[in-house]
Design a protein around this motif. Sequence first.
Motif, PDB file in Angstrom:
ATOM      1  N   GLY A   1      20.261  -2.759  15.239  1.00 32.02           N
ATOM      2  CA  GLY A   1      20.462  -3.961  16.034  1.00 32.02           C
ATOM      3  C   GLY A   1      19.668  -5.152  15.561  1.00 32.02           C
ATOM      4  N   ILE A   2      18.521  -4.909  14.952  1.00 28.01           N
ATOM      5  CA  ILE A   2      17.670  -5.993  14.464  1.00 28.01           C
ATOM      6  C   ILE A   2      18.031  -6.377  13.038  1.00 28.01           C
ATOM      7  N   THR A   3      18.304  -5.357  12.203  1.00 29.32           N
ATOM      8  CA  THR A   3      18.646  -5.637  10.812  1.00 29.32           C
ATOM      9  C   THR A   3      19.959  -6.400  10.720  1.00 29.32           C
ATOM     10  N   GLY A   4      20.918  -6.067  11.611  1.00 24.03           N
ATOM     11  CA  GLY A   4      22.201  -6.756  11.600  1.00 24.03           C
ATOM     12  C   GLY A   4      22.051  -8.258  11.736  1.00 24.03           C
ATOM     13  N   PRO A   5      21.423  -8.731  12.844  1.00 21.04           N
ATOM     14  CA  PRO A   5      21.210 -10.181  12.971  1.00 21.04           C
ATOM     15  C   PRO A   5      20.349 -10.760  11.856  1.00 21.04           C
ATOM     16  N   ALA A   6      19.453  -9.926  11.286  1.00 21.60           N
ATOM     17  CA  ALA A   6      18.556 -10.429  10.241  1.00 21.60           C
ATOM     18  C   ALA A   6      19.284 -10.659   8.925  1.00 21.60           C
ATOM     19  N   ILE A   7      20.149  -9.702   8.533  1.00 20.89           N
ATOM     20  CA  ILE A   7      20.857  -9.852   7.263  1.00 20.89           C
ATOM     21  C   ILE A   7      22.130 -10.667   7.416  1.00 20.89           C
ATOM     22  N   GLY A   8      22.545 -10.886   8.672  1.00 22.13           N
ATOM     23  CA  GLY A   8      23.776 -11.635   8.909  1.00 22.13           C
ATOM     24  C   GLY A   8      23.800 -12.995   8.235  1.00 22.13           C
ATOM     25  N   PRO A   9      22.772 -13.835   8.427  1.00 24.50           N
ATOM     26  CA  PRO A   9      22.790 -15.151   7.774  1.00 24.50           C
ATOM     27  C   PRO A   9      22.834 -15.069   6.253  1.00 24.50           C
ATOM     28  N   THR A  10      22.079 -14.125   5.670  1.00 30.10           N
ATOM     29  CA  THR A  10      22.097 -13.958   4.212  1.00 30.10           C
ATOM     30  C   THR A  10      23.477 -13.551   3.736  1.00 30.10           C
ATOM     31  N   LEU A  11      24.029 -12.529   4.396  1.00 27.11           N
ATOM     32  CA  LEU A  11      25.362 -12.053   4.044  1.00 27.11           C
ATOM     33  C   LEU A  11      26.401 -13.137   4.281  1.00 27.11           C
TER      34      LEU A  11
ATOM     35  N   ALA B   1       7.527 -17.883   3.925  1.00 33.34           N
ATOM     36  CA  ALA B   1       6.351 -17.481   4.710  1.00 33.34           C
ATOM     37  C   ALA B   1       6.686 -17.448   6.202  1.00 33.34           C
ATOM     38  N   ALA B   2       7.394 -18.480   6.682  1.00 30.86           N
ATOM     39  CA  ALA B   2       7.780 -18.518   8.094  1.00 30.86           C
ATOM     40  C   ALA B   2       8.721 -17.365   8.435  1.00 30.86           C
ATOM     41  N   MET B   3       9.646 -17.067   7.533  1.00 32.20           N
ATOM     42  CA  MET B   3      10.582 -15.962   7.747  1.00 32.20           C
ATOM     43  C   MET B   3       9.853 -14.616   7.778  1.00 32.20           C
ATOM     44  N   THR B   4       8.854 -14.469   6.923  1.00 29.82           N
ATOM     45  CA  THR B   4       8.089 -13.216   6.873  1.00 29.82           C
ATOM     46  C   THR B   4       7.326 -12.991   8.170  1.00 29.82           C
ATOM     47  N   VAL B   5       6.670 -14.029   8.658  1.00 31.84           N
ATOM     48  CA  VAL B   5       5.929 -13.929   9.925  1.00 31.84           C
ATOM     49  C   VAL B   5       6.884 -13.593  11.063  1.00 31.84           C
ATOM     50  N   ARG B   6       8.039 -14.238  11.076  1.00 37.65           N
ATOM     51  CA  ARG B   6       9.042 -13.987  12.118  1.00 37.65           C
ATOM     52  C   ARG B   6       9.514 -12.539  12.071  1.00 37.65           C
ATOM     53  N   GLY B   7       9.769 -12.025  10.875  1.00 34.37           N
ATOM     54  CA  GLY B   7      10.256 -10.658  10.737  1.00 34.37           C
ATOM     55  C   GLY B   7       9.255  -9.622  11.213  1.00 34.37           C
ATOM     56  N   ILE B   8       7.980  -9.816  10.866  1.00 40.95           N
ATOM     57  CA  ILE B   8       6.932  -8.887  11.334  1.00 40.95           C
ATOM     58  C   ILE B   8       6.846  -8.925  12.861  1.00 40.95           C
ATOM     59  N   GLY B   9       6.892 -10.140  13.420  1.00 40.60           N
ATOM     60  CA  GLY B   9       6.808 -10.282  14.867  1.00 40.60           C
ATOM     61  C   GLY B   9       7.942  -9.573  15.584  1.00 40.60           C
ATOM     62  N   LEU B  10       9.168  -9.783  15.126  1.00 42.35           N
ATOM     63  CA  LEU B  10      10.308  -9.126  15.752  1.00 42.35           C
ATOM     64  C   LEU B  10      10.254  -7.616  15.570  1.00 42.35           C
TER      65      LEU B  10
ATOM     66  N   LEU C   1      16.073 -13.238   3.847  1.00 41.87           N
ATOM     67  CA  LEU C   1      15.872 -11.836   3.456  1.00 41.87           C
ATOM     68  C   LEU C   1      14.472 -11.295   3.780  1.00 41.87           C
ATOM     69  N   PRO C   2      13.383 -12.055   3.559  1.00 42.25           N
ATOM     70  CA  PRO C   2      12.067 -11.523   3.934  1.00 42.25           C
ATOM     71  C   PRO C   2      11.969 -11.166   5.414  1.00 42.25           C
ATOM     72  N   ASN C   3      12.646 -11.934   6.256  1.00 40.89           N
ATOM     73  CA  ASN C   3      12.713 -11.624   7.679  1.00 40.89           C
ATOM     74  C   ASN C   3      13.318 -10.236   7.882  1.00 40.89           C
ATOM     75  N   SER C   4      14.419  -9.969   7.177  1.00 39.50           N
ATOM     76  CA  SER C   4      15.104  -8.680   7.289  1.00 39.50           C
ATOM     77  C   SER C   4      14.222  -7.540   6.778  1.00 39.50           C
ATOM     78  N   ALA C   5      13.571  -7.766   5.642  1.00 37.27           N
ATOM     79  CA  ALA C   5      12.737  -6.723   5.048  1.00 37.27           C
ATOM     80  C   ALA C   5      11.577  -6.346   5.954  1.00 37.27           C
ATOM     81  N   MET C   6      10.926  -7.331   6.550  1.00 37.98           N
ATOM     82  CA  MET C   6       9.798  -7.060   7.436  1.00 37.98           C
ATOM     83  C   MET C   6      10.237  -6.299   8.689  1.00 37.98           C
ATOM     84  N   MET C   7      11.390  -6.672   9.224  1.00 34.00           N
ATOM     85  CA  MET C   7      11.901  -5.960  10.397  1.00 34.00           C
ATOM     86  C   MET C   7      12.257  -4.516  10.058  1.00 34.00           C
TER      87      MET C   7
END
Length: 470
Positions: free
Chosen positions: A139-149, A356-365, A303-309
């Motif tokens: 459920g989290i990876t889907g929304p995360a990779i959605g914009p990249t895809l 950097a902002a995406m990475t912080v967001r991904g860890i947080g989520l 993508l860093p957001n997705s990877a961290m999540m």
Amino acid sequence: MKSPASVLIPLMLGTLMAGIDSSIVNVSLPTMSREFGVKVDAIEWVITIYMLGFCIFMPLTNWLRLRLGFYKLYIGSLSVFILGSLGCALAGNLEQLIAARALQAFGGGALSPTAMAILTTVFPANERGKVMGWWSLGGITGPAIGPTLGGILTEAFGWPSIFYINLPIGLLAIGIAARSLKFLDRSSDKNIHFDRVGFIYFTAFIVLFQYGIALLSSKGLGSLQVLIPLVVSLAAFIIFIKRSYKRPEALFDLSIFERPLYVVCIFITTLRSIALFSGLFLLPFLLQGYLKFSELDSGLMILPNSAMMAIFTPLAGKLSDKYGPRRFVMAGLALVGISMFLFSQINTPSVPFVIAAMTVRGIGLGLLVSPLTATAMNAVLPNQVTPASSVYTLVQQLSGSIGIAVSALLQQLIYQYYVGQHASDMLAEHYAIQYVFMISGVLVMVGVLVARRLPRTKARIPEQTPDAIV
């Protein structure tokens, strides 16, 4: 009982598909807007109608579960979602796209609460954080990779491809679920009562509320076109609550709100969803507007957001079973808030800063979602799991629609202010989006304070014997 993996995989695939679709559209909104020749307030309906259909169908989940069972409900929901996706891909104008998105939402409305209820019913309380962590990964990876895809597909094949991608995932999920979830199948029970009057009141509330909220950005709060639907929706909601409370076979079992911990989780989810959906809606316009990143570039930077999540979601779920949810939820909310503030400071097309902002967001989520979801489900009795999961998902969607509408309104007001200060249209829009991100960050930080009421200790197994798995 089947092995955990055999239960998790089809549920993760369905949630992944719905999750991808919830965000893959966002990055393509500017392209759709140009192709259909409409402005932001019109293209917003592509998102709003999905939330509307999602919310209308979701209250039926508990009744359909009792009548059909988990197995038929989940397979049927996947099938409707696939048909809606095909309709979206074939749409020739905005009206057809909106209609197909509504059909898609009717299927998607039952996927998440049904999956959540299955996991909570099948697995004991002291394992739910772990399994919710793995399920939430879908459920989290889907929304995360959605914009990249979405960025890749839109730039390479056009926006219809973002809907075609659901077809192979959905068919695979149906194929696996047909075998591994068969143990949940049961004969249909046609004697289950359906609260038709309650459903009418609830639907009136949802439709009028969403309609009023959707017009908020273009008409303003003082407009009768906004005020009348909102007032009538509030009246319908009050009647629905009074009629349903303590009523046997009501559309929702409202006794779940007598569980204080569940209410705390709902409140945190409300704050989080308002902030996150507003940011998710405006992020493509931030990156592709004044900063002039392409669809592909803006998608890749997520993508860093997705990877961290992907790393932190299952880890946080497992650790929260052992150490309790409070520290993980508080840390996750704080990091998401910080990421919002970082987005509000982007003035130049700096790829490292965005990453950097995406990475912080991904860890947080990653730290936030699965501990909070498991805590909410552990807070209710076993026979309350299905309505609790439906309400939990419903609150996310309603809060998200509020977030999108309010962010669009704020963006318009701040935009008009800067245009009045003789800023260019593009720069005025950029400043407006920055301020909305800042406001969203403050809202998430309020959630950190509320999260102090979450338990420090690990989950306890409910004392009540669970109902039969149906």
